[in-house]
Design a protein around this motif. Structure first.
Motif, PDB file in Angstrom:
ATOM      1  N   TRP A 255      38.953  47.039  34.249  1.00 60.20           N
ATOM      2  CA  TRP A 255      39.710  48.353  33.535  1.00 60.20           C
ATOM      3  C   TRP A 255      38.681  48.602  32.438  1.00 60.20           C
ATOM      4  N   SER A 256      38.110  47.877  31.578  1.00 64.78           N
ATOM      5  CA  SER A 256      37.220  48.192  30.681  1.00 64.78           C
ATOM      6  C   SER A 256      36.148  48.998  31.200  1.00 64.78           C
ATOM      7  N   LEU A 257      35.635  48.437  32.562  1.00 62.85           N
ATOM      8  CA  LEU A 257      34.589  49.032  33.275  1.00 62.85           C
ATOM      9  C   LEU A 257      34.862  50.479  33.726  1.00 62.85           C
ATOM     10  N   MET A 258      36.209  50.678  34.043  1.00 63.05           N
ATOM     11  CA  MET A 258      36.526  51.887  34.517  1.00 63.05           C
ATOM     12  C   MET A 258      36.595  52.849  33.328  1.00 63.05           C
ATOM     13  N   ALA A 259      37.164  52.244  32.422  1.00 64.76           N
ATOM     14  CA  ALA A 259      37.335  53.179  31.271  1.00 64.76           C
ATOM     15  C   ALA A 259      36.116  53.732  30.609  1.00 64.76           C
ATOM     16  N   SER A 260      35.050  52.743  30.457  1.00 66.19           N
ATOM     17  CA  SER A 260      33.802  53.085  29.592  1.00 66.19           C
ATOM     18  C   SER A 260      33.096  54.334  30.269  1.00 66.19           C
ATOM     19  N   PRO A 261      33.120  54.586  31.656  1.00 62.12           N
ATOM     20  CA  PRO A 261      32.154  55.436  32.007  1.00 62.12           C
ATOM     21  C   PRO A 261      32.210  57.173  31.458  1.00 62.12           C
ATOM     22  N   PRO A 262      33.540  57.331  31.529  1.00 67.18           N
ATOM     23  CA  PRO A 262      33.858  58.832  31.337  1.00 67.18           C
ATOM     24  C   PRO A 262      33.486  59.109  29.805  1.00 67.18           C
ATOM     25  N   THR A 263      33.516  58.125  28.971  1.00 70.34           N
ATOM     26  CA  THR A 263      33.233  58.480  27.673  1.00 70.34           C
ATOM     27  C   THR A 263      31.787  58.322  27.734  1.00 70.34           C
ATOM     28  N   HIS A 264      30.838  57.808  28.544  1.00 72.04           N
ATOM     29  CA  HIS A 264      29.389  57.868  28.362  1.00 72.04           C
ATOM     30  C   HIS A 264      29.000  58.314  29.520  1.00 72.04           C
TER      31      HIS A 264
ATOM     32  N   TYR B 159      26.816  46.402  36.102  1.00 68.60           N
ATOM     33  CA  TYR B 159      26.522  47.564  36.579  1.00 68.60           C
ATOM     34  C   TYR B 159      26.885  47.834  38.188  1.00 68.60           C
ATOM     35  N   ALA B 160      26.777  46.507  39.028  1.00 63.01           N
ATOM     36  CA  ALA B 160      27.281  46.626  40.305  1.00 63.01           C
ATOM     37  C   ALA B 160      28.817  47.024  40.365  1.00 63.01           C
ATOM     38  N   VAL B 161      29.390  46.304  39.712  1.00 63.24           N
ATOM     39  CA  VAL B 161      30.881  46.761  39.505  1.00 63.24           C
ATOM     40  C   VAL B 161      30.954  48.120  39.038  1.00 63.24           C
TER      41      VAL B 161
ATOM     42  N   ALA C 150      32.271  53.509  40.537  1.00 63.94           N
ATOM     43  CA  ALA C 150      31.845  55.192  40.552  1.00 63.94           C
ATOM     44  C   ALA C 150      32.225  55.683  41.958  1.00 63.94           C
ATOM     45  N   GLU C 151      32.040  54.868  42.696  1.00 63.97           N
ATOM     46  CA  GLU C 151      31.828  55.150  44.267  1.00 63.97           C
ATOM     47  C   GLU C 151      33.412  55.423  44.601  1.00 63.97           C
ATOM     48  N   HIS C 152      34.168  54.253  44.328  1.00 64.63           N
ATOM     49  CA  HIS C 152      35.486  54.297  44.882  1.00 64.63           C
ATOM     50  C   HIS C 152      36.634  54.769  44.023  1.00 64.63           C
ATOM     51  N   GLN C 153      36.198  54.675  42.691  1.00 62.30           N
ATOM     52  CA  GLN C 153      37.318  55.056  41.717  1.00 62.30           C
ATOM     53  C   GLN C 153      38.496  53.980  42.111  1.00 62.30           C
ATOM     54  N   ASP C 154      38.323  52.903  42.282  1.00 62.69           N
ATOM     55  CA  ASP C 154      39.365  52.036  42.576  1.00 62.69           C
ATOM     56  C   ASP C 154      38.918  50.656  42.405  1.00 62.69           C
TER      57      ASP C 154
ATOM     58  N   CYS D 292      36.624  46.890  44.801  1.00 62.54           N
ATOM     59  CA  CYS D 292      35.393  46.409  44.160  1.00 62.54           C
ATOM     60  C   CYS D 292      35.674  44.884  43.787  1.00 62.54           C
ATOM     61  N   GLN D 293      36.693  44.337  44.198  1.00 57.96           N
ATOM     62  CA  GLN D 293      37.073  42.995  44.003  1.00 57.96           C
ATOM     63  C   GLN D 293      35.790  42.067  44.295  1.00 57.96           C
ATOM     64  N   LYS D 294      34.979  42.506  45.050  1.00 55.10           N
ATOM     65  CA  LYS D 294      33.860  41.280  45.565  1.00 55.10           C
ATOM     66  C   LYS D 294      32.774  41.173  44.352  1.00 55.10           C
ATOM     67  N   GLN D 295      32.725  42.529  43.835  1.00 55.58           N
ATOM     68  CA  GLN D 295      31.629  42.862  42.632  1.00 55.58           C
ATOM     69  C   GLN D 295      32.202  42.134  41.426  1.00 55.58           C
ATOM     70  N   VAL D 296      33.474  42.240  41.231  1.00 55.25           N
ATOM     71  CA  VAL D 296      34.485  41.987  40.032  1.00 55.25           C
ATOM     72  C   VAL D 296      34.203  40.536  40.077  1.00 55.25           C
ATOM     73  N   GLN D 297      34.504  39.698  41.109  1.00 59.54           N
ATOM     74  CA  GLN D 297      34.557  38.112  41.287  1.00 59.54           C
ATOM     75  C   GLN D 297      33.060  37.876  40.842  1.00 59.54           C
TER      76      GLN D 297
END
Ligand SMILES: *[C@@H]1O[C@H](CO)[C@@H](O)[C@H](O)[C@H]1NC(C)=O
Ligand SMILES: *[C@@H]1O[C@H](CO)[C@@H](O)[C@H](O)[C@H]1NC(C)=O
Ligand SMILES: *[C@@H]1O[C@H](CO)[C@@H](O)[C@H](O)[C@H]1NC(C)=O
Ligand SMILES: *[C@@H]1O[C@H](CO)[C@@H](O)[C@H](O)[C@H]1NC(C)=O
Ligand SMILES: *[C@@H]1O[C@H](CO)[C@@H](O)[C@H](O)[C@H]1NC(C)=O
Ligand SMILES: *[C@@H]1O[C@H](CO)[C@@H](O)[C@H](O)[C@H]1NC(C)=O
Length: 544
Positions: A457-466, A494-496, A501-505, A509-514
């Motif tokens: 979530w925090s990864l998702m949330a940060s891009p729009p503000t930056h 950044y991989a996550v 950015a690519e999938h918006q979900d 991206c669970q692999k990257q998250v893991q």
């Protein structure tokens, strides 16, 4: 006449008389005759020899035309008699032809006029039949009036006699008719088949029931340039049917009382002068166009409505999805705001790990501090946090027999629980409850979706503000980025982020998250040891 002959008899009785005597006698005879004729005024009539007028009013001899009229009679006025029927040849005199030029028969209650009723009146100029109650008029009623110039039928013709009147007038015998007065007869149309067979100059149609003069009659009127038509006191209906008549009024000046023609319909034009109407008021094309355009507009609107409903119906799934998307977007927006707000207002969040370790007092086993950040099944164990923030936090964990329930209370009696299927008795569920409880003490945004989700979530949330394309060095101000940079897991981070950015979900991206999580875990283990070391050093210095 009879009397004349009887008076003149001596002329033949005394043939021996001298010529002079004879002449004298003849003169005497003539004088006597005239004297007798003057006396001859019919009973209940008034005679005026000077004007040649015989007037018979309200006589007790009911209903009959006086028989023996003086031969000088030129004006005969019969009024107020009760004569229901004008019989055939009622004015015929057997011996002499009457030279009557004016015959007034008004107010006699005449109901029926038989054929040839006016026979013997070949010199008649004026016939006044006004103010009667004509119910029946023979088609040949007006035969034998070749000299007739004026015919008054005002306030006289009942509706049932109108068609009969029309044929009586059209019998080609009134070639000299100059004035025809048909006022007050409730006529709706001109009771003449044609104007050609008359010499009509004046046609009075005042106080009838004309709503219009039809186009056909108007063109007839145009051909009778000399004719004047009086039309006041008619209830004109001022719609587009009036067009021909309207232009005739304007163009021809054949209607002397045009200034008194008034609309009585429609409602909005009542009382308006017909000649003052505007051309568009009587323009049928315009009116039809208007009606057509309204109908057309209605159809178009109906079609649009139907299409809209159909689209709604066919797309109900899509609309639902769309609504959900909007809701999601709103929520995301709120979360971002929430996140930004917390972040901006609480600079202590710069290092999440440190902050969490500070929430729990030194007596808390470091393992548990770690568990708060990196939850695992081990949190199932009952644990106690016995100081400021989470003192006596009590955690009852799954699995129970039936369902997974995780409940926890802290020292201040705050209680949180979460439940799910038994299969859901996962670390995530435990995290969730634990962190909900922790929410009272630490930044709420941390706990928004439980810790595992928090990362994504925090990864998702940060891009729009930056700026999404920004590199780490551009993001110096972002506490999360700063924290992650310090952990040494920024690459995974950044991989996550790129995956997001690519999938918006984040689920994709669970692999990257893991991977990122694993990296973080190892960092935290190291950090934990470091903290432990520091703690023991601190206690040593404080006790000494
Ligand atoms: C007129 O005459 C008819 C019969 O011809 C009679 O019934 C009626 O009462 C009379 N009316 C008057 C006003 O005299
Ligand atoms: C006039 O002549 C007809 C016959 O032609 C006769 O029946 C009628 O009585 C006569 N009228 C008078 C007033 O003499
Ligand atoms: C009706 O008839 C009378 C004659 O009886 C005449 O004087 C009058 O002008 C006529 N017209 C109207 C509209 O009354
Ligand atoms: C018009 O005619 C009606 C009868 O048809 C009569 O009652 C009314 O008085 C007349 N109006 C005028 C103004 O002559
Ligand atoms: C007036 O119009 C009617 C039809 O509406 C027609 O029968 C009649 O002959 C016309 N009269 C004249 C005088 O034009
Ligand atoms: C009447 O006058 C108008 C213009 O005032 C004209 O357009 C129309 O053709 C004329 N109609 C006739 C029949 O003369």
């Amino acid at each position: 006449m009879r009397i004349f002959h009887s008076v003149c008899l001596p002329k033949y009785v005394f043939p021996v008389l001298s010529r002079w005597t004879g002449c004298y006698a003849a003169f005497l005879c003539l004088v006597l005759t005239l004297a007798r004729a003057e006396d001859e005024c019919p009973v209940s009539c008034v005679c005026s020899r000077d004007s040649g007028t015989v007037t018979c009013r309200d006589g007790e001899d009911s209903g009959e035309v006086p028989v023996d009229l003086p031969e000088w009679t030129s004006n005969l006025i019969i009024q107020g008699k009760n004569m229901s029927t004008l019989r055939r040849g009622v004015f015929v005199d057997n011996t002499t032809e009457l030279e009557i030029t004016t015959l007034c028969l008004s107010y006699n209650g005449i109901q029926t006029i038989e054929p040839y009723a006016f026979l013997g009146l070949s010199h008649l100029h004026l016939l006044d039949l006004s103010h009667n109650r004509l119910e029946s008029i023979s088609a040949r009623a007006l035969v034998g009036l070749p000299q007739l110039r004026s015919l008054y039928l005002n306030y006289s013709v009942l509706p049932e006699a109108v068609t009969q009147l029309s044929s009586a007038l059209s019998s080609q015998t009134l070639a000299n008719l100059y004035r025809l007065d048909l006022a007050g007869n409730r006529l709706k149309s001109i009771p003449l088949e044609t104007f050609d067979s008359f010499n009509l100059h004046i046609l009075v149609l005042v106080n009838n029931s004309f709503e219009n003069v039809v186009r056909e009659n108007v063109s007839g009127l145009y051909q009778q340039r000399h004719m004047r038509v009086y039309l006041a006191l008619n209830p004109f209906r001022c719609n587009c049917d009036l067009e021909a008549f309207y232009y005739w009024l304007k163009n021809s000046s054949q209607c002397p009382d045009v200034g008194r023609l008034v609309c009585s319909e429609p409602e909005n034009k009542r009382g308006a002068l017909v000649e003052r109407l505007r051309a568009e008021d009587v323009d049928c094309n315009l009116e039809n166009l208007e009606a057509v355009s309204y109908v057309f507009l209605g159809i178009v609107l109906a079609l649009i409505g139907v299409v809209f409903l159909m689209v709604l119906y066919l797309n109900r799934g899509g609309i639902k999805r769309w609504l959900n998307n909007i809701r999601e977007a709103c929520r995301d927006q709120m979360e971002i705001y929430h996140y930004r707000y917390e972040q901006d207002s609480d600079p202590r969040l710069a290092n999440v790990a440190v902050r969490l370790s500070q929430t729990c007092p030194s007596s808390l086993p470091p393992r548990q501090v770690n568990d708060l950040i990196q939850p695992s099944a081990s949190v199932r164990a009952e644990s106690t946090c016995s100081s400021t923030g989470l003192s006596t936090s009590k955690l009852t964990t799954c699995p129970s027999q039936t369902a997974a329930t995780v409940a926890a209370t802290d020292s201040r009696g705050r209680f949180e629980r979460g439940s799910g299927d038994q299969s859901e008795c996962s670390p995530a569920l435990c995290d969730y409850v634990h962190l909900k409880l922790l929410q009272h003490h630490s930044p709420s945004w941390l706990l928004h979706r439980g810790l595992p989700n928090f990362l994504s979530w925090s990864l998702m949330a940060s891009p729009p503000t930056h700026n999404r394309s920004s590199r780490p060095e551009d993001d110096e101000d972002d506490p999360v980025d700063r924290m992650i940079t310090r952990t040494g897991c920024s690459e995974q981070h950044y991989a996550v982020q790129e995956c997001m950015a690519e999938h918006q979900d984040w689920r994709l991206c669970q692999k990257q998250v893991q991977t990122f999580k694993d990296c973080m875990s190892s960092f935290q283990r190291a950090r934990k040891e470091q903290l432990q070391k520091q703690l023991s050093k601190d206690t040593q210095t404080s006790t000494s």
